[in-house]
Write a protein that holds these residues in place. Structure first.
Motif, short mmCIF file in Angstrom:
data_model
loop_
_atom_site.label_atom_id
_atom_site.label_comp_id
_atom_site.label_asym_id
_atom_site.label_seq_id
_atom_site.Cartn_x
_atom_site.Cartn_y
_atom_site.Cartn_z
N UNK A 45 2.14 12.06 -15.37
CA UNK A 45 0.94 12.77 -15.65
C UNK A 45 -0.06 12.43 -14.71
N UNK A 46 -0.96 13.47 -14.80
CA UNK A 46 -1.94 13.41 -13.56
C UNK A 46 -2.82 12.20 -13.72
N UNK A 47 -3.48 12.02 -12.74
CA UNK A 47 -4.56 11.13 -12.63
C UNK A 47 -5.39 11.13 -11.30
N UNK A 48 -6.73 11.02 -11.57
CA UNK A 48 -7.58 11.19 -10.29
C UNK A 48 -8.10 9.85 -9.67
N UNK A 49 -7.46 8.76 -10.43
CA UNK A 49 -7.59 7.39 -9.61
C UNK A 49 -6.47 7.12 -8.60
N UNK A 50 -7.01 6.92 -7.44
CA UNK A 50 -6.23 6.56 -6.26
C UNK A 50 -5.42 5.51 -6.40
N UNK A 51 -5.73 4.49 -6.89
CA UNK A 51 -4.74 3.24 -7.05
C UNK A 51 -3.57 3.64 -7.92
N UNK A 52 -3.83 4.48 -8.86
CA UNK A 52 -2.60 4.79 -9.74
C UNK A 52 -1.89 5.90 -9.04
N UNK A 53 -2.22 6.56 -8.22
CA UNK A 53 -1.51 7.64 -7.13
C UNK A 53 -0.62 6.69 -6.31
N UNK A 54 -1.05 5.50 -5.72
CA UNK A 54 -0.45 4.55 -4.79
C UNK A 54 0.58 4.19 -5.77
N UNK A 55 0.26 3.63 -6.90
CA UNK A 55 1.33 2.86 -7.62
C UNK A 55 2.52 3.96 -7.95
N UNK A 56 2.12 5.24 -8.28
CA UNK A 56 3.31 6.20 -8.45
C UNK A 56 4.22 6.28 -7.25
N UNK A 57 3.60 6.33 -5.92
CA UNK A 57 4.23 6.51 -4.78
C UNK A 57 5.43 5.20 -4.60
N UNK A 58 4.78 4.21 -4.79
CA UNK A 58 5.33 2.91 -4.24
C UNK A 58 6.67 2.67 -5.42
N UNK A 59 6.47 3.07 -6.53
CA UNK A 59 7.54 3.14 -7.60
C UNK A 59 8.51 4.15 -7.21
#
Length: 312
Positions: A45-59
């Motif tokens: 699911x989308x988010x505009x929060x950069x830290x959450x996007x970073x977490x998705x990438x790391x996962x």
């Protein structure tokens, strides 16, 4: 045991880039190598929060069993006006972003080069790399989803425009629009978009993919709606083709998944509306085109990508 030469070769073969398509409703993460082999993909699911996007990438990296050391660059596709040279997202209403220094902010999370581009431009790069536009230097991608956008590749390069707005086909105007005293404005759906987008089709009270299913069953209401859709889309494509003379027009976005039932009609209609030849095809990459293109963007920007449909 590997000698130094073989070790260097193995290392080169094990390098990857990450592509992230940040959409209005979902984020797609793709990890691929320089040959275009996709080794991992994930949709969240989308988010505009950069830290959450970073977490998705790391996962995603963890799930793929790939270390940060194996990543050479990260590319991002964003649904809005983007200054890719400066790394700034000028306007992305779907994410409530305005003049966001995206590259600099995201660079705080990674010690790898970070690049950002408009999402449909990324889709065009993906189609050229391993999709429907492979080895093509002149083509247009028209993405029909919630809204409508396009990307233009001419003489092998993306056309950006003086204000980074080239390809905003949502604002195409017809004679009837002028007669009806209609107008275009930022922050609103464009006049062309109001005719052919997923939102426009859904306003008939039926989900777009269901509408196309009913069309194949010759439902009278669906036939009328889809015939109008084909006519409006064909007019837009014909004007694009007459102006740009692309070798191909590639139809992508969510609605494109239903267009196989009318693609022949679209081709015939466009050929009747313009004498300029082109080939109209559906995306080969589907909803992953933007994320795949973000990988291509990353490889290209660090200089390990050639223009012939693959990485160097």
């Amino acid at each position: 045991m590997l000698n130094a030469k073989n070790s260097q070769q193995a290392c080169a073969e094990e390098t990857y880039a990450v592509g992230v398509d940040i959409g209005g409703t979902k984020i797609i993460v793709v990890i691929a190598n320089q040959k275009g082999d996709i080794v991992y993909k994930e949709k969240v699911k989308t988010t505009g929060r950069l830290e959450k996007i970073y977490e998705h990438i790391m996962r995603s990296l963890s799930a793929a069993g790939i270390s940060q050391e194996q990543i050479v660059a990260i590319g991002f596709g964003v649904p809005g006006v983007t200054d890719s040279k400066e790394g700034i997202v000028i306007e992305a209403p779907a994410l409530s972003w305005s003049h966001v220094p995206f590259r600099d902010q995201m660079q705080q999370y990674f010690d790898k080069p970070v690049f950002v581009e408009n999402d449909v431009n990324c889709a065009a790069l993906g189609e050229r790399w391993i999709g429907s536009a492979r080895n093509s230097n002149d083509f247009v991608v028209v993405a029909i989803g919630t809204g409508v956008g396009s990307a233009i590749v001419a003489n092998g390069s993306l056309v950006q425009g003086s204000s980074h707005m080239a390809g905003e086909v949502a604002y195409l105007v017809s004679e009837q629009d002028v007669i009806d005293n209609e107008s275009n404005a930022f922050g609103r759906f464009g006049l062309f978009e109001k005719k052919i987008s997923g939102v426009a089709l859904a306003q008939h009270g039926i989900l777009p993919h269901i509408l196309f299913e009913q069309y194949t069953k010759r439902d009278e209401n669906a036939v009328s709606i889809i015939h109008r859709f084909v006519a409006d889309l064909s007019i837009g494509i014909a004007n694009i083709v007459s102006l740009l003379n692309p070798k191909k027009v590639i139809l992508g976005g969510g609605v494109s998944q239903s267009l196989h039932v009318v693609i022949d009609q679209i081709c015939t209609s466009v050929a009747n509306l313009t004498p300029v030849p082109t080939e109209i095809v559906l995306t080969a990459l589907g909803e992953e085109a933007g994320a795949v293109g973000a990988v291509a963007l990353a490889f290209e920007q660090i200089g390990v990508f050639n223009q012939q449909g693959g990485a160097a």
